[in-house]
Motif scaffolding. Sequence first.
Motif, PDB file in Angstrom:
ATOM      1  N   ARG A  53      40.649  34.795  37.926  1.00  0.00           N
ATOM      2  CA  ARG A  53      41.339  34.765  39.348  1.00  0.00           C
ATOM      3  C   ARG A  53      40.917  35.764  40.158  1.00  0.00           C
ATOM      4  O   ARG A  53      40.788  35.576  41.303  1.00  0.00           O
ATOM      5  CB  ARG A  53      42.761  34.575  39.058  1.00  0.00           C
ATOM      6  CG  ARG A  53      43.351  33.301  38.244  1.00  0.00           C
ATOM      7  CD  ARG A  53      44.720  33.328  38.313  1.00  0.00           C
ATOM      8  NE  ARG A  53      44.998  31.882  37.933  1.00  0.00           N
ATOM      9  CZ  ARG A  53      46.009  31.387  38.418  1.00  0.00           C
ATOM     10  NH1 ARG A  53      46.987  31.800  39.127  1.00  0.00           N
ATOM     11  NH2 ARG A  53      46.489  30.240  37.766  1.00  0.00           N
ATOM     12  N   ARG A  54      40.663  37.014  39.548  1.00  0.00           N
ATOM     13  CA  ARG A  54      39.917  38.069  40.304  1.00  0.00           C
ATOM     14  C   ARG A  54      38.625  37.771  41.007  1.00  0.00           C
ATOM     15  O   ARG A  54      38.158  38.088  42.156  1.00  0.00           O
ATOM     16  CB  ARG A  54      39.568  39.325  39.370  1.00  0.00           C
ATOM     17  CG  ARG A  54      39.351  40.425  40.236  1.00  0.00           C
ATOM     18  CD  ARG A  54      39.367  41.678  39.127  1.00  0.00           C
ATOM     19  NE  ARG A  54      38.532  42.887  39.629  1.00  0.00           N
ATOM     20  CZ  ARG A  54      38.523  43.905  39.006  1.00  0.00           C
ATOM     21  NH1 ARG A  54      38.851  44.044  37.734  1.00  0.00           N
ATOM     22  NH2 ARG A  54      37.867  44.992  39.775  1.00  0.00           N
ATOM     23  N   ARG A  55      37.750  36.823  40.066  1.00  0.00           N
ATOM     24  CA  ARG A  55      36.386  36.377  40.630  1.00  0.00           C
ATOM     25  C   ARG A  55      36.641  35.497  41.959  1.00  0.00           C
ATOM     26  O   ARG A  55      36.074  35.682  42.884  1.00  0.00           O
ATOM     27  CB  ARG A  55      35.590  35.812  39.705  1.00  0.00           C
ATOM     28  CG  ARG A  55      34.650  36.803  38.931  1.00  0.00           C
ATOM     29  CD  ARG A  55      33.839  35.864  37.983  1.00  0.00           C
ATOM     30  NE  ARG A  55      34.262  34.829  36.998  1.00  0.00           N
ATOM     31  CZ  ARG A  55      34.765  34.903  36.079  1.00  0.00           C
ATOM     32  NH1 ARG A  55      34.766  36.292  35.225  1.00  0.00           N
ATOM     33  NH2 ARG A  55      35.121  33.942  35.233  1.00  0.00           N
ATOM     34  N   LYS A  56      37.923  34.718  41.643  1.00  0.00           N
ATOM     35  CA  LYS A  56      37.992  33.697  42.804  1.00  0.00           C
ATOM     36  C   LYS A  56      38.357  34.306  43.942  1.00  0.00           C
ATOM     37  O   LYS A  56      38.279  34.011  45.253  1.00  0.00           O
ATOM     38  CB  LYS A  56      39.053  32.851  42.331  1.00  0.00           C
ATOM     39  CG  LYS A  56      38.572  31.584  41.391  1.00  0.00           C
ATOM     40  CD  LYS A  56      39.717  30.780  40.735  1.00  0.00           C
ATOM     41  CE  LYS A  56      39.724  29.371  41.508  1.00  0.00           C
ATOM     42  NZ  LYS A  56      40.697  28.555  40.922  1.00  0.00           N
ATOM     43  N   VAL A  57      39.225  35.412  44.115  1.00  0.00           N
ATOM     44  CA  VAL A  57      39.799  36.107  44.999  1.00  0.00           C
ATOM     45  C   VAL A  57      38.862  36.876  45.573  1.00  0.00           C
ATOM     46  O   VAL A  57      38.595  36.784  47.088  1.00  0.00           O
ATOM     47  CB  VAL A  57      41.117  37.073  44.530  1.00  0.00           C
ATOM     48  CG1 VAL A  57      41.404  38.074  45.764  1.00  0.00           C
ATOM     49  CG2 VAL A  57      42.262  36.400  44.316  1.00  0.00           C
ATOM     50  N   LYS A  58      37.818  37.308  45.012  1.00  0.00           N
ATOM     51  CA  LYS A  58      36.599  38.004  45.592  1.00  0.00           C
ATOM     52  C   LYS A  58      35.601  37.140  46.579  1.00  0.00           C
ATOM     53  O   LYS A  58      35.327  37.679  47.359  1.00  0.00           O
ATOM     54  CB  LYS A  58      35.660  38.660  44.505  1.00  0.00           C
ATOM     55  CG  LYS A  58      36.504  40.066  44.100  1.00  0.00           C
ATOM     56  CD  LYS A  58      35.470  41.045  43.264  1.00  0.00           C
ATOM     57  CE  LYS A  58      36.004  42.083  42.748  1.00  0.00           C
ATOM     58  NZ  LYS A  58      35.180  42.714  41.765  1.00  0.00           N
ATOM     59  N   LYS A  59      35.647  35.939  46.241  1.00  0.00           N
ATOM     60  CA  LYS A  59      35.038  34.890  46.788  1.00  0.00           C
ATOM     61  C   LYS A  59      35.657  34.316  47.697  1.00  0.00           C
ATOM     62  O   LYS A  59      35.129  33.497  48.534  1.00  0.00           O
ATOM     63  CB  LYS A  59      34.532  33.779  45.947  1.00  0.00           C
ATOM     64  CG  LYS A  59      33.638  34.117  44.880  1.00  0.00           C
ATOM     65  CD  LYS A  59      33.177  33.114  43.726  1.00  0.00           C
ATOM     66  CE  LYS A  59      32.232  33.359  42.703  1.00  0.00           C
ATOM     67  NZ  LYS A  59      31.795  32.418  42.007  1.00  0.00           N
ATOM     68  N   GLY A  60      36.866  34.712  47.992  1.00  0.00           N
ATOM     69  CA  GLY A  60      37.882  34.173  49.317  1.00  0.00           C
ATOM     70  C   GLY A  60      38.584  32.868  48.864  1.00  0.00           C
ATOM     71  O   GLY A  60      38.860  32.261  49.751  1.00  0.00           O
ATOM     72  N   GLY A  78      45.055  37.564  40.613  1.00  0.00           N
ATOM     73  CA  GLY A  78      43.823  38.186  40.581  1.00  0.00           C
ATOM     74  C   GLY A  78      43.620  39.833  40.715  1.00  0.00           C
ATOM     75  O   GLY A  78      42.746  40.126  41.230  1.00  0.00           O
TER      76      GLY A  78
END
Length: 79
Positions: A53-60, A78
């Motif tokens: 989820r952290r990766r998803k948030v960083k991608k917006g 995330g």
Amino acid sequence: ICLMVINVFFPPLSVAMLCGLDWDCILNCILLVCAILPSHVHAFYVSCIYFHRRRKVKKGRYPGGPKPFIHSSNVLNGG
């Protein structure tokens, strides 16, 4: 990588580092007392969900809805 090493030796500590001392950490401590393997599985599950989820948030992108056995908003959002 450091979190995964901590996860192998003492899973409640890694969950506490990600979630804080709330329901997820208490659940992991209970699983550790009952049997060691479920505690490891739950800790790896929490850390995998957190980093995904952290990766998803960083991608917006939207991190997603609730997950079973995870109640921490830090993990669900995330970080």
